[in-house]
Scaffold this active site. Structure first.
Site, PDB file in Angstrom:
ATOM      1  CD  GLU A   1      26.564  63.864  54.826  1.00 32.84           C
ATOM      2  OE1 GLU A   1      27.030  62.710  54.880  1.00 32.84           O
ATOM      3  OE2 GLU A   1      25.709  64.287  55.618  1.00 32.84           O
TER       4      GLU A   1
ATOM      5  CE  LYS B   1      27.248  55.092  48.207  1.00 32.96           C
ATOM      6  NZ  LYS B   1      28.438  54.220  48.131  1.00 32.96           N
TER       7      LYS B   1
ATOM      8  CG  ASP C   1      34.651  53.007  46.631  1.00 37.35           C
ATOM      9  OD1 ASP C   1      33.899  52.209  47.213  1.00 37.35           O
ATOM     10  OD2 ASP C   1      35.234  52.726  45.570  1.00 37.35           O
TER      11      ASP C   1
ATOM     12  CE1 TYR D   1      27.902  57.615  57.603  1.00 42.08           C
ATOM     13  CE2 TYR D   1      29.906  57.522  56.283  1.00 42.08           C
ATOM     14  CZ  TYR D   1      28.844  56.885  56.891  1.00 42.08           C
ATOM     15  OH  TYR D   1      28.710  55.519  56.800  1.00 42.08           O
TER      16      TYR D   1
ATOM     17  CE  LYS E   1      27.206  54.316  43.784  1.00 38.94           C
ATOM     18  NZ  LYS E   1      26.844  52.898  43.845  1.00 38.94           N
TER      19      LYS E   1
ATOM     20  CB  CYS F   1      45.795  23.382  26.562  1.00 39.49           C
ATOM     21  SG  CYS F   1      46.812  24.257  27.786  1.00 39.49           S
TER      22      CYS F   1
ATOM     23  CB  CYS G   1      49.920  20.994  27.742  1.00 37.22           C
ATOM     24  SG  CYS G   1      48.117  20.820  27.899  1.00 37.22           S
TER      25      CYS G   1
ATOM     26  CB  CYS H   1      43.770  22.800  29.841  1.00 35.97           C
ATOM     27  SG  CYS H   1      44.969  21.472  29.582  1.00 35.97           S
TER      28      CYS H   1
ATOM     29  CB  CYS I   1      48.232  21.327  31.606  1.00 33.30           C
ATOM     30  SG  CYS I   1      48.554  22.984  30.957  1.00 33.30           S
TER      31      CYS I   1
END
Length: 659
Positions: A112, A114, A116, A221, A308, A402, A405, A420, A425
């Site tokens: 069958e 599978k 998701d 199923y 899978k 950063c 800033c 940062c 900032c």
């Protein structure tokens, strides 16, 4: 041996973390393929070192926790998960094991698709759908009957008087997923990451009208109570489901192992053209008498596996690596790619997470890289194609300041993310205010990202409390700010002052604290004053909050920043209230109670909630002020201390009988 023990513990923590994201928050960070590898590694270590297997191992249970916003439903027959095989060799090993255990080389399989999506159970009696529930932990799921009534292809009545338990998968087709995200884009809402998340989230809505908007479909199923209908093989069950009016897709029955491999290869090639997502095939021994002989493991049947699919891989080129700055100051590198279609979706951006990933994979601008998007989750760069690297591909230098800033950056203890550390900032302030006003936090309507950026850039809003200081005169200074818009903003801000403790804690923006954790904290401490005084022991005593999260929360509420945010919000009139539970009078009412050990049928949190419903003041430790100690299995040192202090002892059975 100590190294193995630590590795097992590390894998358990990682898998439990990703289980929570996947099953409870519908927000996975990694693809199924990577998760399956971790899970497989844990299974192999536990099999090799059985004495090191821990009680909280995810190999002992199915799925995730039941969300507290739903009524619980106990499945009449347990809903199991599936073990995985990842390639042809592993499937043939499974086939050989079946032959040996059944003492025959003539085994037929049902194959069958599978799906998701999210597993769902439907129960019909006298021809009517009476209850629908999610899998949950396999034994207890969430009652989502009202939402399932909104799914068009779920029969509400069937031509069968006997009780029947039907299982299947709830999902959203690719076409409907595109329509759904287009609608969200028009409403300026964040698009869903993938159909599985959208389907799972749609089924777990308190408002069933929201479920209807998700365009959910149900593919059946399994008939769980097959014995009641003299079903002798899987194929007959599928035929019966079709006759009853259920949608049944992708079934190939009574085929041998060589045909299983043929079907597997054919469907893997065709999957991208299907109208729904599948991440593999389910292979079941077709003969029900063989299934019964083989039986079950703790979390999965021995007669079935999920075969899978290999993750789809595509090559593309990195055009640049940009750095984004988030509300916690996290500097996140994002690879900008030459657009490439992977798993049916065009990918042009891939998050690289942190400098370590760039360094370990030696990722450079201009490189040709391999991208996967297994299971239609978040795209990921798996490796660099070094044979295609040119002299123009130079190493990426992660900024030591950063980029927004220019402030200092640092990696905090136990972290791998560069942040940062400048609290002023602009990006940190703007992103935090966006988070603070969001629906899950303070739910301040009418102040979108555009206005937040304007407010923070102008200096009007530098912290959350500044929102509550905004006046009509302040707003009149901005272009495009009409009287009605200003009035709506101010009204919404004022309304948000009356909020729940859970929302308030969530809105504080603490690292490691999402909605679920915020709910746990609110229920445990019941007031903001109690929360402000939380100890590490208190925090670690809450089921669902680990050592790292406890430390992060404790550090926040004891930092100058944390204290300033909380106190300044209270000072401007924000009033977080804990919604008290209904008290049932009992011998525990008004008593100081401590619970130790495990109580069958109750988690630590649910046992505490029951005690509170019975009027108890639940404490975390024994003292001379403790009135009653409730003792479950594997009670620790608290029992001995209670006996020394002469505290009244109550058994777990006496306690649960009070409910």
């Amino acid at each position: 041996m100590e190294n193995i023990k630590e590795k097992i513990k590390e894998l358990i923590n990682k898998i439990n973390y990703h289980n929570k994201l996947y099953y409870e928050q519908d927000n996975p960070e990694i693809e199924d393929y990577e998760y399956d590898k971790m899970f497989r590694e844990l299974e192999e270590l536990e099999a090799k070192y059985p004495k090191l297997k821990l009680e909280n191992s995810p190999t002992n249970r199915v799925g995730g926790s039941v969300l507290e916003k739903f009524e619980k439903f106990e499945h009449p027959i347990a809903m199991y998960s599936l073990s995985n095989v990842m390639n042809e060799e592993e499937f043939l090993d499974f086939d050989l094991r079946m032959q040996k255990e059944l003492n025959t080389n003539n085994i037929k399989y049902t194959v069958e698709n599978k799906f998701d999506g999210l597993a769902l159970e439907l129960i019909y009696e006298n021809g009517k759908l009476i209850v629908a529930s999610t899998r949950g932990d396999g034994k207890v799921g969430e009652n989502v009957t009202n939402n399932v009534m909104m799914i068009n292809n779920v029969p509400k009545t069937i031509k069968l008087k006997e009780k029947i338990i039907i299982r299947g998968e709830t999902l959203i087709t690719k076409k409907d997923f595109q329509i759904l995200n287009k609608e969200r884009d028009e409403l300026e809402e964040i698009p869903f990451a993938n159909p599985r998340n959208a389907a799972s989230g749609g089924l777990r809505q308190l408002d069933s009208s929201e479920s209807k908007k998700r365009r959910l479909k149900f593919f059946a199923y399994q008939i769980a109570n097959y014995k009641d209908f003299n079903i002798t093989n899987e194929y007959k069950a599928m035929e019966m489901l079709k006759e009853l009016g259920f949608t049944v897709e992708g079934v190939h029955s009574s085929i041998d192992s060589s045909d299983v491999l043929r079907v597997y290869n054919e469907i893997q090639k065709e999957r991208s053209s299907m109208d729904y997502e599948i991440d593999g095939l389910v292979i079941k021994v077709d003969d029900v008498s063989y299934q019964e002989k083989l039986g079950f493991l703790s979390r999965a049947p021995r007669f079935a596996v999920a075969f899978k699919f290999k993750p789809e891989e595509k090559e593309t080129i990195i055009k640049s690596i940009d750095i984004q700055v988030g509300r916690t100051g996290a500097l996140t590198p994002v690879a900008k790619l030459e657009p490439v279609k992977v798993g049916g979706v065009t990918v042009s951006n891939v998050t690289l997470h942190n400098p370590n990933e760039i360094k370990s994979k030696d990722i450079r601008v201009g490189d040709t890289v391999v991208v996967i998007r297994s299971g239609d989750v978040i795209p990921k760069i798996t490796r660099v194609v070094f044979d295609k690297r040119t002299l123009e591909c130079i190493p990426f230098i992660f900024p030591n300041k950063c980029p927004v800033c220019g402030g200092e950056t640092a990696i905090t203890d136990g972290d791998v993310i560069v942040r940062c550390i400048n609290e002023e900032c602009p990006n940190k302030v703007t992103k935090y205010i966006e988070y603070f006003v969001s629906k899950s936090a303070m739910n301040i309507d009418g102040i979108g990202k555009e206005w937040i950026a304007i407010f923070t850039k102008s200096g009007l809003v530098k912290n959350p409390a500044d929102l509550y200081k905004i006046t009509k005169e302040d707003l009149d200074k901005f272009d495009r700010m009409g009287d009605k818009l200003a009035s709506n903003m101010l009204s919404s801000i004022e309304k948000s002052k009356q909020t729940t403790l859970k929302r308030f804690i969530y809105a504080l923006g603490m690292r490691q604290v999402g909605e679920t954790t915020a709910d746990l904290l609110a229920k445990y401490f019941t007031s903001i004053e109690n929360f402000k005084k939380a100890s590490i022991e208190d925090l670690e005593n809450i089921e669902g909050i680990g050592e790292i999260s406890a430390k992060s929360i404790f550090n926040f509420i004891n930092s100058d920043k944390g204290k300033n945010i909380i106190n300044s919000l209270i000072a401007v009139g924000v009033n977080p209230i804990f919604e008290k539970i209904q008290i049932k009078e009992s011998i525990l009412t008004g008593k100081n109670v401590v619970i130790t050990g495990s109580i069958e049928g109750y988690s630590r949190t649910s046992a505490k909630e029951l005690a509170e419903k019975l009027g108890a003041n639940v404490q975390s430790s024994i003292s001379k002020n403790t009135d009653i100690l409730i003792v479950g299995e594997k009670a620790g040192s608290k029992l001995k201390k209670a006996e020394e202090l002469g505290v009244q002892i109550m058994s777990a059975d006496e306690f649960t009988a009070l409910n």
